[in-house]
Design a protein around this motif. Structure first.
Motif, PDB file in Angstrom:
ATOM      1  N   LEU A  66      24.746 -29.915  70.466  1.00  0.00           N
ATOM      2  CA  LEU A  66      23.330 -29.625  70.612  1.00  0.00           C
ATOM      3  C   LEU A  66      22.610 -29.826  69.287  1.00  0.00           C
ATOM      4  CD1 LEU A  66      23.482 -26.340  72.741  1.00  0.00           C
ATOM      5  CD2 LEU A  66      22.566 -28.537  73.513  1.00  0.00           C
ATOM      6  N   PRO A  67      21.307 -30.094  69.321  1.00  0.00           N
ATOM      7  CA  PRO A  67      20.540 -30.121  68.074  1.00  0.00           C
ATOM      8  C   PRO A  67      20.316 -28.703  67.558  1.00  0.00           C
ATOM      9  CG  PRO A  67      19.085 -30.467  69.949  1.00  0.00           C
ATOM     10  CD  PRO A  67      20.493 -30.447  70.495  1.00  0.00           C
ATOM     11  N   ASP A  68      19.903 -28.600  66.311  1.00  0.00           N
ATOM     12  CA  ASP A  68      19.571 -27.300  65.708  1.00  0.00           C
ATOM     13  C   ASP A  68      18.412 -27.523  64.742  1.00  0.00           C
ATOM     14  OD1 ASP A  68      19.508 -24.716  64.774  1.00  0.00           O
ATOM     15  OD2 ASP A  68      21.271 -24.918  63.477  1.00  0.00           O
ATOM     16  N   LEU A  69      17.207 -27.130  65.141  1.00  0.00           N
ATOM     17  CA  LEU A  69      16.002 -27.364  64.358  1.00  0.00           C
ATOM     18  C   LEU A  69      15.780 -26.234  63.361  1.00  0.00           C
ATOM     19  CD1 LEU A  69      13.588 -28.561  67.190  1.00  0.00           C
ATOM     20  CD2 LEU A  69      15.089 -29.944  65.724  1.00  0.00           C
ATOM     21  N   VAL A  70      15.551 -26.611  62.096  1.00  0.00           N
ATOM     22  CA  VAL A  70      15.360 -25.613  61.040  1.00  0.00           C
ATOM     23  C   VAL A  70      14.162 -26.022  60.181  1.00  0.00           C
ATOM     24  CG1 VAL A  70      16.409 -24.365  59.126  1.00  0.00           C
ATOM     25  CG2 VAL A  70      17.855 -25.226  60.987  1.00  0.00           C
ATOM     26  N   PRO A  71      13.081 -25.216  60.142  1.00  0.00           N
ATOM     27  CA  PRO A  71      11.950 -25.519  59.272  1.00  0.00           C
ATOM     28  C   PRO A  71      12.288 -25.195  57.817  1.00  0.00           C
ATOM     29  CG  PRO A  71      11.576 -23.459  60.432  1.00  0.00           C
ATOM     30  CD  PRO A  71      12.864 -24.020  60.968  1.00  0.00           C
ATOM     31  N   ASP A  72      11.578 -25.840  56.897  1.00  0.00           N
ATOM     32  CA  ASP A  72      11.834 -25.691  55.463  1.00  0.00           C
ATOM     33  C   ASP A  72      10.833 -24.708  54.858  1.00  0.00           C
ATOM     34  OD1 ASP A  72      12.126 -25.934  52.711  1.00  0.00           O
ATOM     35  OD2 ASP A  72      12.457 -28.087  52.769  1.00  0.00           O
ATOM     36  N   PRO A  73      11.245 -23.493  54.521  1.00  0.00           N
ATOM     37  CA  PRO A  73      10.298 -22.497  53.986  1.00  0.00           C
ATOM     38  C   PRO A  73       9.793 -22.837  52.586  1.00  0.00           C
ATOM     39  CG  PRO A  73      12.543 -21.645  53.908  1.00  0.00           C
ATOM     40  CD  PRO A  73      12.609 -22.934  54.654  1.00  0.00           C
ATOM     41  N   VAL A 121      10.959 -30.305  59.200  1.00  0.00           N
ATOM     42  CA  VAL A 121      11.965 -29.730  60.097  1.00  0.00           C
ATOM     43  C   VAL A 121      13.215 -30.590  60.052  1.00  0.00           C
ATOM     44  CG1 VAL A 121      12.511 -29.075  62.464  1.00  0.00           C
ATOM     45  CG2 VAL A 121      10.178 -28.801  61.607  1.00  0.00           C
ATOM     46  N   LYS A 122      14.348 -29.945  59.829  1.00  0.00           N
ATOM     47  CA  LYS A 122      15.627 -30.648  59.804  1.00  0.00           C
ATOM     48  C   LYS A 122      16.393 -30.394  61.096  1.00  0.00           C
ATOM     49  CE  LYS A 122      20.011 -31.062  57.291  1.00  0.00           C
ATOM     50  NZ  LYS A 122      20.841 -30.567  56.148  1.00  0.00           N
ATOM     51  N   ASN A 123      17.051 -31.427  61.575  1.00  0.00           N
ATOM     52  CA  ASN A 123      18.011 -31.265  62.662  1.00  0.00           C
ATOM     53  C   ASN A 123      19.393 -31.138  62.032  1.00  0.00           C
ATOM     54  OD1 ASN A 123      19.659 -31.315  64.877  1.00  0.00           O
ATOM     55  ND2 ASN A 123      19.052 -33.350  65.591  1.00  0.00           N
ATOM     56  N   GLN A 124      19.888 -29.900  61.935  1.00  0.00           N
ATOM     57  CA  GLN A 124      21.210 -29.695  61.347  1.00  0.00           C
ATOM     58  C   GLN A 124      22.274 -29.477  62.424  1.00  0.00           C
ATOM     59  OE1 GLN A 124      20.896 -26.268  58.719  1.00  0.00           O
ATOM     60  NE2 GLN A 124      21.380 -24.846  60.365  1.00  0.00           N
ATOM     61  N   GLY A 125      21.943 -29.890  63.636  1.00  0.00           N
ATOM     62  CA  GLY A 125      22.911 -29.793  64.720  1.00  0.00           C
ATOM     63  C   GLY A 125      23.799 -31.016  64.798  1.00  0.00           C
ATOM     64  N   THR A 126      24.425 -31.187  65.946  1.00  0.00           N
ATOM     65  CA  THR A 126      25.385 -32.280  66.136  1.00  0.00           C
ATOM     66  C   THR A 126      24.909 -33.312  67.154  1.00  0.00           C
ATOM     67  OG1 THR A 126      26.568 -30.989  67.806  1.00  0.00           O
ATOM     68  CG2 THR A 126      27.340 -30.807  65.532  1.00  0.00           C
ATOM     69  N   LEU A 177       7.724 -37.436  67.053  1.00  0.00           N
ATOM     70  CA  LEU A 177       9.038 -37.228  66.452  1.00  0.00           C
ATOM     71  C   LEU A 177       9.567 -38.493  65.785  1.00  0.00           C
ATOM     72  CD1 LEU A 177      10.761 -35.158  69.272  1.00  0.00           C
ATOM     73  CD2 LEU A 177       9.899 -34.289  67.095  1.00  0.00           C
ATOM     74  N   GLU A 178      10.071 -38.344  64.571  1.00  0.00           N
ATOM     75  CA  GLU A 178      10.717 -39.463  63.891  1.00  0.00           C
ATOM     76  C   GLU A 178      11.627 -38.948  62.787  1.00  0.00           C
ATOM     77  OE1 GLU A 178       8.070 -42.096  61.930  1.00  0.00           O
ATOM     78  OE2 GLU A 178       7.307 -40.595  60.539  1.00  0.00           O
ATOM     79  N   ASP A 179      12.532 -39.806  62.359  1.00  0.00           N
ATOM     80  CA  ASP A 179      13.377 -39.521  61.197  1.00  0.00           C
ATOM     81  C   ASP A 179      12.603 -39.963  59.954  1.00  0.00           C
ATOM     82  OD1 ASP A 179      15.450 -38.679  62.879  1.00  0.00           O
ATOM     83  OD2 ASP A 179      16.303 -40.695  62.999  1.00  0.00           O
ATOM     84  N   THR A 180      11.864 -39.037  59.346  1.00  0.00           N
ATOM     85  CA  THR A 180      11.105 -39.386  58.147  1.00  0.00           C
ATOM     86  C   THR A 180      12.038 -39.667  56.978  1.00  0.00           C
ATOM     87  OG1 THR A 180       9.366 -37.885  58.929  1.00  0.00           O
ATOM     88  CG2 THR A 180       9.192 -38.678  56.666  1.00  0.00           C
ATOM     89  N   CYS A 203      18.740 -35.424  59.616  1.00  0.00           N
ATOM     90  CA  CYS A 203      17.458 -36.029  59.244  1.00  0.00           C
ATOM     91  C   CYS A 203      16.316 -35.029  59.371  1.00  0.00           C
ATOM     92  CB  CYS A 203      17.183 -37.257  60.112  1.00  0.00           C
ATOM     93  SG  CYS A 203      18.375 -38.600  59.863  1.00  0.00           S
ATOM     94  N   TYR A 204      15.166 -35.397  58.786  1.00  0.00           N
ATOM     95  CA  TYR A 204      13.995 -34.530  58.705  1.00  0.00           C
ATOM     96  C   TYR A 204      12.785 -35.218  59.340  1.00  0.00           C
ATOM     97  CZ  TYR A 204      16.806 -32.429  54.942  1.00  0.00           C
ATOM     98  OH  TYR A 204      17.809 -31.865  54.203  1.00  0.00           O
ATOM     99  N   ASP A 205      11.988 -34.431  60.030  1.00  0.00           N
ATOM    100  CA  ASP A 205      10.672 -34.885  60.483  1.00  0.00           C
ATOM    101  C   ASP A 205       9.650 -34.145  59.628  1.00  0.00           C
ATOM    102  OD1 ASP A 205       8.567 -35.992  61.782  1.00  0.00           O
ATOM    103  OD2 ASP A 205       8.943 -35.067  63.727  1.00  0.00           O
TER     104      ASP A 205
END
Length: 268
Positions: A66-73, A121-126, A177-180, A203-205
């Motif tokens: 699953l994906p795992d979305l994590v915002p950057d504080p 936002v990073k997708n740190q999932g698989t 959505l894109e891989d920035t 990757c990060y959006d």
């Protein structure tokens, strides 16, 4: 059953393949070498990879995990600021409901006060994070000149610190959505187009603070201390491996002229 049989006459033992006779001694006597089996395995692998590539080109993806979305504080804290803009430059944003309701009565030369901040936002999932809507249902945003494939990707709120009641009208931010950018060893596969949108693992959006609608309208907010709350996947309508890392909270000191953000961190 397969039984070992001697190699054909005249073949060197040091260079021979191991030979197997398929079936019993009374069988057909067809012989299959390990070399042949390896060749068959490679062929099957090539066919499988070709099928996967074709599926990828058609917009069909093999999802493992699953994906795992994590915002950057830290990104939010470092690049936030207050800006005043006249309404005539915000008409497009108003049409997308990015301003407080009081803006509907504002004239072209009235100013709105915006608390701007970036979002990374990073997708740190698989697995890839993909839009749930089919392509024909993506919405064209004339302000941004691209399609938004996700309508409720983030929620922006400004809260009173004691009761956490809203003091400004937050809004739901839609995203293209894109891989920035990507971590080392990962590669961009999605772009903000009408064909391929998504967020790859590693990757990060990124939306910079000067992006249209990347703000909260604080025109009607009095100076004081507040909490900025940024939530990714706010309704949890997209499956993730972890929902406890989707929220960033920042302490905000608003002077009426500027805003100082501190203590931004991931919270559940």
């Amino acid at each position: 059953m397969r039984s070992l049989v001697p190699p054909p006459k005249g073949e060197s033992v040091s260079t021979q393949d191991l030979w197997f006779k398929r079936g019993s001694d009374k069988g057909s006597g067809k012989v299959l070498s390990i070399f042949t089996m390896k060749l068959l395995a490679v062929s099957l692998f090539v066919v499988a990879m070709a099928a996967l590539t074709t599926a990828h080109d058609l917009g069909e993806y093999l999802l493992i995990g699953l994906p795992d979305l994590v915002p950057d504080p830290y990104y939010i804290q470092a690049f936030s600021y207050v800006q005043r803009l006249p309404m005539y430059s915000l008409r497009c944003a108003a049409e997308e409901n990015c301003l407080a309701s009081s803006a509907s009565q504002a004239k072209d030369f009235d100013f709105r006060v915006l608390l701007r901040f970036p979002q990374r936002v990073k997708n740190q999932g698989t697995a890839d994070f993909l839009p749930s809507k089919p392509r024909y249902a993506w919405e064209w945003h004339s302000c941004h000149n691209h399609f938004h494939s996700v309508e409720e990707f983030s929620l922006y709120e400004l809260l009173e610190p004691q009761t956490e009641t809203p003091v400004a009208e937050g809004h739901k931010a839609s995203f293209c959505l894109e891989d920035t950018s990507c971590d080392p060893g990962y590669y961009r596969r999605y772009t903000c187009t009408s064909h391929t949108q998504g967020l790859s693992p590693g990757c990060y959006d990124t939306y910079t603070a000067n992006t249209d609608c990347q703000w909260i309208d604080i025109t009607d907010v009095t100076p004081g201390k507040y909490i900025l709350k940024v939530t990714v996947n706010p309704r949890q309508q997209f499956p993730e491996s972890n929902y406890t890392n989707n929220i960033v909270r920042c302490d905000v000191q608003y002077t009426g002229i500027a805003a100082h953000l501190s203590g931004c961190s991931i919270t559940s």
